[in-house]
Design an enzyme around this catalytic site. Sequence first.
Site, PDB file in Angstrom:
ATOM      1  N   HIS A   1       0.834  -1.209   0.000  1.00 35.13           N
ATOM      2  CA  HIS A   1       0.000   0.000   0.000  1.00 35.13           C
ATOM      3  C   HIS A   1       0.872   1.264   0.000  1.00 35.13           C
ATOM      4  O   HIS A   1       0.643   2.184  -0.785  1.00 35.13           O
ATOM      5  CB  HIS A   1      -0.929   0.008   1.213  1.00 35.13           C
ATOM      6  CG  HIS A   1      -1.581   1.335   1.441  1.00 35.13           C
ATOM      7  ND1 HIS A   1      -2.670   1.768   0.709  1.00 35.13           N
ATOM      8  CD2 HIS A   1      -1.282   2.350   2.291  1.00 35.13           C
ATOM      9  CE1 HIS A   1      -3.003   2.984   1.105  1.00 35.13           C
ATOM     10  NE2 HIS A   1      -2.188   3.368   2.060  1.00 35.13           N
TER      11      HIS A   1
ATOM     12  N   HIS B   1       1.347   5.185  -2.381  1.00 37.52           N
ATOM     13  CA  HIS B   1       1.657   6.570  -2.006  1.00 37.52           C
ATOM     14  C   HIS B   1       2.883   7.162  -2.687  1.00 37.52           C
ATOM     15  O   HIS B   1       2.933   8.353  -2.937  1.00 37.52           O
ATOM     16  CB  HIS B   1       1.904   6.661  -0.486  1.00 37.52           C
ATOM     17  CG  HIS B   1       0.655   6.616   0.334  1.00 37.52           C
ATOM     18  ND1 HIS B   1      -0.213   7.673   0.428  1.00 37.52           N
ATOM     19  CD2 HIS B   1       0.129   5.636   1.114  1.00 37.52           C
ATOM     20  CE1 HIS B   1      -1.223   7.351   1.238  1.00 37.52           C
ATOM     21  NE2 HIS B   1      -1.036   6.113   1.667  1.00 37.52           N
TER      22      HIS B   1
ATOM     23  N   GLU C   1      -5.832   9.401   0.153  1.00 41.55           N
ATOM     24  CA  GLU C   1      -6.183   7.975   0.163  1.00 41.55           C
ATOM     25  C   GLU C   1      -7.232   7.588  -0.886  1.00 41.55           C
ATOM     26  O   GLU C   1      -7.120   6.538  -1.509  1.00 41.55           O
ATOM     27  CB  GLU C   1      -6.687   7.553   1.549  1.00 41.55           C
ATOM     28  CG  GLU C   1      -5.642   7.615   2.659  1.00 41.55           C
ATOM     29  CD  GLU C   1      -4.532   6.571   2.538  1.00 41.55           C
ATOM     30  OE1 GLU C   1      -4.570   5.715   1.628  1.00 41.55           O
ATOM     31  OE2 GLU C   1      -3.588   6.643   3.353  1.00 41.55           O
TER      32      GLU C   1
HETATM   33 FE    FE Z   1      -2.245   5.175   3.122  1.00 42.19          FE
END
Ligand code: FE
Length: 296
Positions: A135, A140, A183
Amino acid sequence: MDTAPKRVEHQMTDKGYVPVYTTAVVDQPWDTYTSIDHDVWATLFERQQKLLVGRAGDEFLASQRAMGMAPDRIPKFDDLNRMLRKATGWELVGVEGLLPELTFFDHLANRRFPVTWWIRTPEQLDYLSEPDLFHDLFGHVPLLMNPVFADYMQAYGRGGVKAHGIGEAALVNLTRLYWYTVEFGLIRQPDGLRIYGAGIVSSKGESIHCLESAAPNRIGFDLERVMRTRYRIDTYQKTYFVIDSYEQLMEATGPDFAPIYEKLAALDSIPAGNVLDTDTVFNAGTGEGWLDDGDV
Ligand code: FE
Ligand code: PHE
């Protein structure tokens, strides 16, 4: 189990035993990754890579290409850092897991992005409830190569330090902004809506759901609207907010938030699935499959 152990302790609080993560920066223990760990990375990377063609935003895909992450093995933070430092001055630091708010904000304010060093197990390919290396790195890190988004993340960190000094309600408002942009954000391109939020790009199911399902609302970004809107942590989002550009996001979040926090303190929060008369609506969700409770 064949993966490197997570060094998570638990502590008794008034909410029962909760995990306590070390807040320290840790060196990425790259040599301890097993072949299973590298396989999990490869499987997830290739799967998302295919799904994101025509779904992720152009800047995300360009940044990802520029960064040169590859499926064959888990990237080394040191290698990525050479690229990042040159591009935008950001740097990745390894961490155990979620950090206390102020520690997290302080990292961002100093252009350090905390990345969880461990990766999920093969049983957790489709879902896990906390951020892992996939993730964080896949989701990101690419956009940190983009100069405007890189500045937004730092501004967010500074804003976080400030909000922390103001109070709990301000932090709730600011956290919603992070949730619905960093997000779960969508971006509007001439050829249609695209994904840029890390929580979406790292999720197989939500990558499809957020764009192609009729269930969720897709609504134009509006700062105060977003800061009032509750969200979901255990289901797909009921609402996605759409920006036109990272410049728009940067401009909208430029003003001092202190008076905004004060104004919002007098207003009710908005349930995750509501549509308001004042919204710019790209899709009014059918609400199919929504649970009635569980907004955070
Ligand atoms: Fe995150
Ligand atoms: N302008 C915000 C403030 O004064 C800081 C901020 C910038 C917050 C960008 C989030 C994102 O608090």
